[in-house]
Design a protein around this motif. Structure first.
Motif, mmCIF file in Angstrom:
data_model
loop_
_atom_site.group_PDB
_atom_site.id
_atom_site.type_symbol
_atom_site.label_atom_id
_atom_site.label_comp_id
_atom_site.label_asym_id
_atom_site.label_seq_id
_atom_site.Cartn_x
_atom_site.Cartn_y
_atom_site.Cartn_z
ATOM 1 N N ALA A 102 0.904 -1.208 -0.524
ATOM 2 C CA ALA A 102 -0.133 -0.155 0.187
ATOM 3 C C ALA A 102 0.903 1.307 0.243
ATOM 4 O O ALA A 102 0.000 2.157 -0.692
ATOM 5 C CB ALA A 102 -1.295 0.674 1.012
ATOM 6 N N ARG A 103 1.808 1.251 0.679
ATOM 7 C CA ARG A 103 2.787 1.940 0.931
ATOM 8 C C ARG A 103 3.054 2.486 -0.804
ATOM 9 O O ARG A 103 3.845 3.507 -1.479
ATOM 10 C CB ARG A 103 3.879 1.990 1.587
ATOM 11 N N ALA A 104 3.830 1.932 -1.236
ATOM 12 C CA ALA A 104 4.802 0.843 -2.278
ATOM 13 C C ALA A 104 3.503 2.302 -3.356
ATOM 14 O O ALA A 104 4.484 2.532 -4.391
ATOM 15 C CB ALA A 104 5.331 -0.284 -3.175
ATOM 16 N N LYS A 105 2.255 1.961 -3.117
ATOM 17 C CA LYS A 105 1.287 1.921 -4.406
ATOM 18 C C LYS A 105 1.228 3.815 -4.059
ATOM 19 O O LYS A 105 1.255 4.544 -4.962
ATOM 20 C CB LYS A 105 -0.333 1.399 -4.365
ATOM 21 N N GLU A 106 1.249 4.315 -2.593
ATOM 22 C CA GLU A 106 1.211 5.374 -2.507
ATOM 23 C C GLU A 106 2.823 6.192 -3.007
ATOM 24 O O GLU A 106 2.436 7.733 -3.917
ATOM 25 C CB GLU A 106 1.278 6.238 -1.580
ATOM 26 N N ALA A 107 3.227 6.075 -2.986
ATOM 27 C CA ALA A 107 5.293 6.214 -3.308
ATOM 28 C C ALA A 107 5.079 6.113 -4.218
ATOM 29 O O ALA A 107 6.014 7.519 -4.986
ATOM 30 C CB ALA A 107 6.062 5.784 -2.643
ATOM 31 N N ALA A 108 4.593 6.210 -5.186
ATOM 32 C CA ALA A 108 4.822 5.403 -7.074
ATOM 33 C C ALA A 108 4.452 5.971 -7.885
ATOM 34 O O ALA A 108 3.989 5.819 -8.958
ATOM 35 C CB ALA A 108 6.147 4.023 -7.350
ATOM 36 N N GLY A 109 2.498 5.976 -7.201
ATOM 37 C CA GLY A 109 1.558 5.794 -7.811
ATOM 38 C C GLY A 109 1.704 4.200 -8.643
ATOM 39 O O GLY A 109 1.597 3.745 -8.531
ATOM 40 N N GLY A 110 1.814 4.436 -10.348
ATOM 41 C CA GLY A 110 0.894 3.789 -10.943
ATOM 42 C C GLY A 110 2.495 3.168 -11.441
ATOM 43 O O GLY A 110 3.234 2.260 -11.928
ATOM 44 N N GLY A 111 3.740 3.264 -11.084
ATOM 45 C CA GLY A 111 4.840 2.617 -10.808
ATOM 46 C C GLY A 111 5.416 1.848 -9.851
ATOM 47 O O GLY A 111 6.849 1.036 -10.498
ATOM 48 N N VAL A 112 4.909 1.054 -9.277
ATOM 49 C CA VAL A 112 5.098 -0.721 -8.806
ATOM 50 C C VAL A 112 4.685 -0.943 -10.111
ATOM 51 O O VAL A 112 3.639 -1.789 -10.223
ATOM 52 C CB VAL A 112 3.746 -0.820 -7.590
ATOM 53 N N GLU A 113 6.275 -2.406 -10.478
ATOM 54 C CA GLU A 113 5.833 -2.533 -11.484
ATOM 55 C C GLU A 113 5.391 -4.651 -11.101
ATOM 56 O O GLU A 113 5.615 -5.605 -11.932
ATOM 57 C CB GLU A 113 7.120 -2.606 -12.952
ATOM 58 N N ALA A 114 6.025 -4.724 -10.034
ATOM 59 C CA ALA A 114 6.154 -6.294 -9.761
ATOM 60 C C ALA A 114 6.512 -6.043 -8.191
ATOM 61 O O ALA A 114 6.666 -5.022 -7.595
ATOM 62 C CB ALA A 114 7.736 -6.689 -9.849
ATOM 63 N N PHE A 115 6.277 -6.934 -7.607
ATOM 64 C CA PHE A 115 5.807 -6.772 -6.132
ATOM 65 C C PHE A 115 5.527 -8.617 -5.269
ATOM 66 O O PHE A 115 4.384 -8.937 -5.448
ATOM 67 C CB PHE A 115 4.538 -5.956 -5.130
ATOM 68 N N GLU A 116 7.470 -9.065 -5.043
ATOM 69 C CA GLU A 116 7.051 -10.483 -4.775
ATOM 70 C C GLU A 116 6.820 -10.834 -3.259
ATOM 71 O O GLU A 116 8.258 -10.322 -3.323
ATOM 72 C CB GLU A 116 7.908 -10.872 -5.997
ATOM 73 N N LEU A 117 7.031 -11.975 -3.636
ATOM 74 C CA LEU A 117 6.975 -12.123 -2.016
ATOM 75 C C LEU A 117 7.350 -13.132 -2.472
ATOM 76 O O LEU A 117 7.102 -14.055 -2.471
ATOM 77 C CB LEU A 117 5.757 -12.288 -0.715
ATOM 78 N N ILE A 118 8.575 -13.893 -0.800
ATOM 79 C CA ILE A 118 9.667 -14.963 -0.723
ATOM 80 C C ILE A 118 9.837 -15.665 0.335
ATOM 81 O O ILE A 118 9.449 -14.779 1.166
ATOM 82 C CB ILE A 118 10.482 -15.115 -1.478
ATOM 83 N N SER A 119 9.008 -17.122 1.077
ATOM 84 C CA SER A 119 9.422 -17.121 2.567
ATOM 85 C C SER A 119 10.593 -17.524 2.510
ATOM 86 O O SER A 119 11.337 -18.042 2.011
ATOM 87 C CB SER A 119 8.443 -18.572 2.672
ATOM 88 N N ARG A 120 11.247 -17.457 3.620
ATOM 89 C CA ARG A 120 12.674 -17.804 3.863
ATOM 90 C C ARG A 120 13.128 -19.384 3.445
ATOM 91 O O ARG A 120 14.051 -19.837 3.039
ATOM 92 C CB ARG A 120 12.844 -17.438 5.713
ATOM 93 N N VAL A 121 11.491 -20.352 3.755
ATOM 94 C CA VAL A 121 11.919 -21.396 3.473
ATOM 95 C C VAL A 121 12.094 -21.095 2.140
ATOM 96 O O VAL A 121 13.708 -22.333 1.773
ATOM 97 C CB VAL A 121 10.527 -21.907 3.710
ATOM 98 N N GLY A 122 11.831 -20.476 0.577
ATOM 99 C CA GLY A 122 12.272 -20.530 -0.018
ATOM 100 C C GLY A 122 13.891 -20.480 -0.267
ATOM 101 O O GLY A 122 14.307 -21.197 -0.969
ATOM 102 N N VAL A 123 14.374 -19.453 0.430
ATOM 103 C CA VAL A 123 15.281 -18.481 0.564
ATOM 104 C C VAL A 123 15.661 -20.000 0.784
ATOM 105 O O VAL A 123 17.150 -19.891 0.145
ATOM 106 C CB VAL A 123 15.751 -17.793 1.244
ATOM 107 N N ASP A 124 16.029 -20.482 1.770
ATOM 108 C CA ASP A 124 17.039 -21.497 1.654
ATOM 109 C C ASP A 124 16.629 -22.966 1.192
ATOM 110 O O ASP A 124 18.272 -23.030 0.610
ATOM 111 C CB ASP A 124 16.364 -22.397 3.367
ATOM 112 N N PHE A 125 16.265 -22.809 0.370
ATOM 113 C CA PHE A 125 15.941 -24.118 -0.741
ATOM 114 C C PHE A 125 16.859 -23.642 -1.867
ATOM 115 O O PHE A 125 17.157 -24.247 -2.595
ATOM 116 C CB PHE A 125 14.788 -24.640 -1.059
ATOM 117 N N ALA A 126 16.741 -22.605 -2.039
ATOM 118 C CA ALA A 126 17.884 -21.100 -3.377
ATOM 119 C C ALA A 126 18.910 -22.194 -2.961
ATOM 120 O O ALA A 126 20.383 -22.105 -3.902
ATOM 121 C CB ALA A 126 17.073 -20.403 -3.181
ATOM 122 N N LEU A 127 19.616 -21.661 -1.551
ATOM 123 C CA LEU A 127 20.347 -20.989 -1.359
ATOM 124 C C LEU A 127 21.713 -23.286 -1.456
ATOM 125 O O LEU A 127 22.243 -22.909 -1.899
ATOM 126 C CB LEU A 127 20.525 -20.588 0.087
#
Length: 469
Positions: free
Chosen positions: A240-265
């Motif tokens: 919500a804050r990103a949309k306010e700060a950049a208007g229509g400029g938010v191109e991507a907003f991706e959520l990743i869990s720590r479990v996923g980060v650990d698998f990638a590492l």
């Protein structure tokens, strides 16, 4: 089991396709009969490789006349099995690779169905334009495939799904007739929109052979960062804050869990922990603007305010294109990173953005109770409500036992999604995996209408007969 195909039909197909236009070589067929995650393996008596729309028309017309079923296939990157034949004729669009036109004034590109997504990006860039559909599989996914599944990707928040990026289509209908609907119009209010029926139909209403696609300016200001935070609810606040700060400029907003980060590492070479300390959740955010420097400035303000208020715990901003690519690599490798971890229940679901945190809370509690010790890897396009929710077997657990419980476990996840007003297929389609499951959640009146449309266009049900209603 291979579906019997009359010898005269095979002979006629060979004749219209000519040399190089078909194959029955098991080695040539093998990679087209196995789904990327190894869940589906298929069979086909004949691989059709038409090199033109006219050849596609001839193949479909012969099969329609004889009542022989067809499974169309693009780059074979689908994740729900809809592109894998189970005895049908396999029609590949891999030879339809022409970029017919790129027009910077109209902001339109006309490409054939077998052009890869990466190839479409390159063709647009050559005219100083951008085609904004971005997928991790862009090197192999084809335009026909992404249209047939209405693919989403990482930029839906700003540009919409494939459905929003297509102006016109050329397609071969189930009776073999060619529909030339390659319009370049932004406005065309002349009745039913046939292209929208074909988009997302997974080849059940015809074979897409070419498309007119929207192009956009290349934005000179682009900023990418990854942030660590405590919860998905904090991520929604940050959105919500990103949309306010950049208007229509938010191109991507991706959520990743720590479990996923650990698998990638653990499982992907060259990956690095993105922040000095570990965090339960991460968000990859990208802002873009046509005004030089504005995206960078907006991202700096956003992160400074979020850190000061305690909304986020840490952040790293990419200073170079290489650093930005490294952050995106962490996100794009979430699925490959899971493969060595054993059996997984995969879910591609969407809920209203405001309910993402509720879904993750409720699904997490349900899966922990149903499959004690399971590892939950949730990631995806939280900016548009699409979460890839994957439930892996316990570490060191039995693959067979986990796979055996997949249907019941997935139904529990999908019931939560439905109760929250969501969809059990956000961007991958229904395919063989979800066609029957979808009947549980769709109203009878909707199913009846969909079946009537299909029966009108494909009365012999030869097109991808195992998929959809």
């Amino acid at each position: 089991m291979t579906i019997p195909v009359p010898a005269d039909v095979i002979s006629r197909l060979k004749a219209v396709l000519g040399e190089g236009g078909w194959s029955q070589d098991p080695e040539r067929l093998a990679p087209k009969l196995l789904e990327w995650r190894d869940r589906w393996s298929g069979q086909t008596p004949f691989l059709a490789l038409p090199g033109s729309t006219e050849a596609v028309s001839a193949v479909v017309g012969i099969c329609f006349e004889a009542g022989v079923p067809i499974t169309p296939q693009g780059g074979n990157t689908g994740l729900v099995g809809g592109q894998i034949p189970m005895g049908e004729i396999l029609l590949s669009t891999e030879r339809l690779r022409a970029v017919r036109d790129v027009d910077a004034l109209d902001d339109v590109m006309v490409v054939e169905a077998g052009v890869t997504l990466a190839g479409a990006h390159e063709a647009a860039l050559a005219k100083n334009r951008r085609f904004p559909l971005d997928l991790a599989s862009q090197g192999t996914a084809t335009i026909g495939g992404v249209i047939s599944t209405n693919a989403g990707g990482t930029a839906v928040l700003r540009y919409g799904t494939t459905r929003d990026l297509v102006l016109g289509l050329e397609a071969v209908l189930p009776n073999g007739e060619v529909w030339n609907g390659l319009k370049r119009l932004r406005k065309d209010n002349t009745g039913y929109d046939l292209k929208q029926l074909l988009i997302g139909a997974e080849g059940t209403l015809g074979v897409v052979t070419a498309a007119s696609l929207k192009l956009f300016p290349i934005l000179p200001s682009r900023a990418v960062a990854i942030v660590g935070l405590a919860s998905p609810r904090a991520a929604l606040d940050l959105l919500a804050r990103a949309k306010e700060a950049a208007g229509g400029g938010v191109e991507a907003f991706e959520l990743i869990s720590r479990v996923g980060v650990d698998f990638a590492l653990k499982n992907i070479a060259g990956q690095r922990d993105p922040l000095a300390q570990t965090h339960p959740w991460y968000v990859l955010v990208e802002l873009a603007s046509g005004e030089p420097g504005s995206a960078e400035a907006a991202l700096e303000r956003l992160l400074a305010q979020a850190l000061e208020s305690g909304l986020i715990a840490d952040a790293a901003v990419a200073q170079t294109k290489t650093q930005a690519q490294a952050l995106w690599s962490l996100r794009e490798n979430q699925s490959p990173a899971q493969k060595p971890e054993g059996a997984t229940w995969k879910h591609d679901v969407s809920v209203p953005v405001s309910r993402v945190a509720d879904f993750l809370d409720e699904a997490g509690a349900a899966m922990t109770a149903f499959a004690p010790g399971c590892r939950i890897c949730a990631f995806g396009h939280v900016g548009d409500g699409n979460i890839h929710y994957d439930v892996l077997r316990p570490d060191g657990g039995d693959d067979g036992a986990h796979s055996a419980a997949r249907d019941e476990g997935s139904r529990r996840v999908h019931d939560i999604v439905a109760r929250l007003g969501g969809s059990i297929s956000a961007e991958h389609g229904l395919g063989a995996m979800k066609t029957q499951e979808a009947l549980r959640y769709k109203a009878p009146v909707e199913v009846a209408a969909l079946r009537a449309i299909r029966a009108a266009l494909d009365p012999k049900r030869i097109m991808n007969p195992r998929v959809h209603f």
